[in-house]
Design a protein around this motif. Structure first.
Motif, PDB file in Angstrom:
ATOM      1  N   ARG A 166       0.836  -1.205   0.000  1.00 13.62           N
ATOM      2  CA  ARG A 166       0.000   0.000   0.000  1.00 13.62           C
ATOM      3  C   ARG A 166       0.872   1.257   0.000  1.00 13.62           C
ATOM      4  O   ARG A 166       0.642   2.184  -0.787  1.00 13.62           O
ATOM      5  N   ILE A 167       1.872   1.290   0.855  1.00 14.81           N
ATOM      6  CA  ILE A 167       2.749   2.462   0.956  1.00 14.81           C
ATOM      7  C   ILE A 167       3.468   2.701  -0.370  1.00 14.81           C
ATOM      8  O   ILE A 167       3.540   3.835  -0.851  1.00 14.81           O
ATOM      9  N   GLU A 168       3.973   1.640  -0.962  1.00 12.37           N
ATOM     10  CA  GLU A 168       4.675   1.782  -2.245  1.00 12.37           C
ATOM     11  C   GLU A 168       3.739   2.272  -3.329  1.00 12.37           C
ATOM     12  O   GLU A 168       4.065   3.174  -4.085  1.00 12.37           O
ATOM     13  N   ARG A 169       2.541   1.710  -3.407  1.00 14.31           N
ATOM     14  CA  ARG A 169       1.610   2.101  -4.460  1.00 14.31           C
ATOM     15  C   ARG A 169       1.136   3.546  -4.292  1.00 14.31           C
ATOM     16  O   ARG A 169       0.879   4.231  -5.281  1.00 14.31           O
ATOM     17  N   GLU A 170       0.992   3.993  -3.048  1.00 14.07           N
ATOM     18  CA  GLU A 170       0.520   5.356  -2.793  1.00 14.07           C
ATOM     19  C   GLU A 170       1.620   6.403  -2.937  1.00 14.07           C
ATOM     20  O   GLU A 170       1.327   7.594  -3.034  1.00 14.07           O
ATOM     21  N   ALA A 171       2.857   5.994  -2.956  1.00 13.69           N
ATOM     22  CA  ALA A 171       3.964   6.948  -3.093  1.00 13.69           C
ATOM     23  C   ALA A 171       3.950   7.561  -4.486  1.00 13.69           C
ATOM     24  O   ALA A 171       3.758   6.860  -5.491  1.00 13.69           O
ATOM     25  N   GLU A 172       4.176   8.842  -4.539  1.00 17.11           N
ATOM     26  CA  GLU A 172       4.144   9.569  -5.801  1.00 17.11           C
ATOM     27  C   GLU A 172       5.172   9.047  -6.806  1.00 17.11           C
ATOM     28  O   GLU A 172       4.905   8.982  -7.994  1.00 17.11           O
ATOM     29  N   SER A 173       6.342   8.693  -6.309  1.00 18.23           N
ATOM     30  CA  SER A 173       7.393   8.201  -7.194  1.00 18.23           C
ATOM     31  C   SER A 173       8.424   7.439  -6.373  1.00 18.23           C
ATOM     32  O   SER A 173       8.375   7.424  -5.144  1.00 18.23           O
ATOM     33  N   LEU A 174       9.375   6.838  -7.070  1.00 14.77           N
ATOM     34  CA  LEU A 174      10.471   6.150  -6.392  1.00 14.77           C
ATOM     35  C   LEU A 174      11.424   7.129  -5.725  1.00 14.77           C
ATOM     36  O   LEU A 174      12.287   6.727  -4.941  1.00 14.77           O
ATOM     37  N   ASP A 175      11.262   8.412  -6.002  1.00 12.29           N
ATOM     38  CA  ASP A 175      12.112   9.441  -5.406  1.00 12.29           C
ATOM     39  C   ASP A 175      11.608   9.913  -4.047  1.00 12.29           C
ATOM     40  O   ASP A 175      12.292  10.705  -3.382  1.00 12.29           O
ATOM     41  N   VAL A 176      10.441   9.443  -3.622  1.00 13.31           N
ATOM     42  CA  VAL A 176       9.941   9.765  -2.285  1.00 13.31           C
ATOM     43  C   VAL A 176      10.994   9.318  -1.274  1.00 13.31           C
ATOM     44  O   VAL A 176      11.596   8.255  -1.431  1.00 13.31           O
ATOM     45  N   THR A 177      11.215  10.124  -0.244  1.00  9.17           N
ATOM     46  CA  THR A 177      12.234   9.776   0.744  1.00  9.17           C
ATOM     47  C   THR A 177      11.641   9.636   2.140  1.00  9.17           C
ATOM     48  O   THR A 177      10.584  10.175   2.450  1.00  9.17           O
ATOM     49  N   GLY A 178      12.359   8.891   2.947  1.00 10.76           N
ATOM     50  CA  GLY A 178      12.063   8.740   4.359  1.00 10.76           C
ATOM     51  C   GLY A 178      13.377   8.774   5.108  1.00 10.76           C
ATOM     52  O   GLY A 178      14.449   8.643   4.509  1.00 10.76           O
ATOM     53  N   HIS A 179      13.290   8.911   6.398  1.00 11.27           N
ATOM     54  CA  HIS A 179      14.512   9.002   7.201  1.00 11.27           C
ATOM     55  C   HIS A 179      14.820   7.654   7.848  1.00 11.27           C
ATOM     56  O   HIS A 179      14.001   7.103   8.569  1.00 11.27           O
ATOM     57  N   GLN A 180      16.007   7.149   7.580  1.00 12.07           N
ATOM     58  CA  GLN A 180      16.485   5.907   8.194  1.00 12.07           C
ATOM     59  C   GLN A 180      17.317   6.321   9.415  1.00 12.07           C
ATOM     60  O   GLN A 180      18.485   6.694   9.295  1.00 12.07           O
ATOM     61  N   ALA A 181      16.673   6.256  10.582  1.00 18.38           N
ATOM     62  CA  ALA A 181      17.308   6.738  11.815  1.00 18.38           C
ATOM     63  C   ALA A 181      18.591   5.990  12.159  1.00 18.38           C
ATOM     64  O   ALA A 181      19.541   6.598  12.659  1.00 18.38           O
ATOM     65  N   ARG A 182      18.627   4.691  11.909  1.00 18.59           N
ATOM     66  CA  ARG A 182      19.841   3.921  12.241  1.00 18.59           C
ATOM     67  C   ARG A 182      21.043   4.394  11.440  1.00 18.59           C
ATOM     68  O   ARG A 182      22.179   4.290  11.894  1.00 18.59           O
ATOM     69  N   TRP A 183      20.804   4.893  10.245  1.00 20.32           N
ATOM     70  CA  TRP A 183      21.879   5.395   9.401  1.00 20.32           C
ATOM     71  C   TRP A 183      22.066   6.899   9.561  1.00 20.32           C
ATOM     72  O   TRP A 183      23.067   7.444   9.115  1.00 20.32           O
ATOM     73  N   GLY A 184      21.046   7.571  10.110  1.00 23.59           N
ATOM     74  CA  GLY A 184      21.089   9.022  10.208  1.00 23.59           C
ATOM     75  C   GLY A 184      20.998   9.687   8.842  1.00 23.59           C
ATOM     76  O   GLY A 184      21.511  10.788   8.647  1.00 23.59           O
ATOM     77  N   GLU A 185      20.320   9.027   7.898  1.00 19.81           N
ATOM     78  CA  GLU A 185      20.248   9.512   6.515  1.00 19.81           C
ATOM     79  C   GLU A 185      18.836   9.387   5.958  1.00 19.81           C
ATOM     80  O   GLU A 185      18.070   8.515   6.371  1.00 19.81           O
ATOM     81  N   ASP A 186      18.523  10.260   5.006  1.00 17.40           N
ATOM     82  CA  ASP A 186      17.299  10.100   4.229  1.00 17.40           C
ATOM     83  C   ASP A 186      17.574   9.114   3.102  1.00 17.40           C
ATOM     84  O   ASP A 186      18.678   9.093   2.539  1.00 17.40           O
TER      85      ASP A 186
END
Length: 168
Positions: free
Chosen positions: A114-134
């Motif tokens: 669901r999350i993947e299908r609702e995302a506008e594009s593959l360029d949508v970003t989220g924050h990976q806290a363990r890496w400290g990176e988007d």
């Protein structure tokens, strides 16, 4: 109902191809775990290792939840099997329930789709806290394909050790 595994398309766009390869690997894990008793799902492949198909199923539910819900969708949800954030807890199947693991994995896969299908594009970003990176959804999809492929290799060996079944 047995899992249907459909091969990825030979000619498709990037997103459709990533989605299909991820679903192919999800189905492969399901096929490796289907038709086994609870005891067989718990059985480790090669003691002293405790790695089991049930542990892999639980781990992949946790991985789906983390990358799609926690990272891309920024949902404030805890890990499924650890109150302390210990990703290794999923592998401990001494008190685990197979039906609960299947249900959790299927639920997290549904959320991820669901999350993947609702995302506008593959360029949508989220924050990976363990890496400290988007990170981009594209990276998450590729990482998930890698994660499943690696663990499906483990599942191949474990399933063969459990009941002699080879291939997927």
């Amino acid at each position: 109902m047995p899992t249907e595994r459909i091969g990825p398309p030979l000619r498709a766009g990037e997103r459709e191809t990533l989605r299909a390869f991820l679903d192919f690997h999800r189905a492969t894990l399901a096929l490796k775990c289907e038709g086994l008793t609870e005891e067989q799902l718990r059985r480790p492949a090669s003691p002293p290792s405790t790695l089991s198909l049930l542990g892999l199923l639980r781990h992949m539910a946790e991985v789906e939840r983390t990358w799609f819900r926690r990272v891309i969708a920024a949902e404030d949800v805890p890990l499924i099997w650890s109150e302390t954030g210990d990703f290794q807890a999923a592998y401990d199947v001494r008190e685990a329930d197979g039906a609960q693991a299947w249900e959790a994995w299927r639920r997290e896969v549904a959320h991820a789709r669901r999350i993947e299908r609702e995302a506008e594009s593959l360029d949508v970003t989220g924050h990976q806290a363990r890496w400290g990176e988007d990170v981009s959804l594209r990276l998450v999809m590729l990482h998930m394909i890698h994660e499943y492929a690696r663990h499906n290799g483990h599942a191949d060996l474990i399933r063969e050790a459990v009941d002699g079944t080879v291939g997927a």
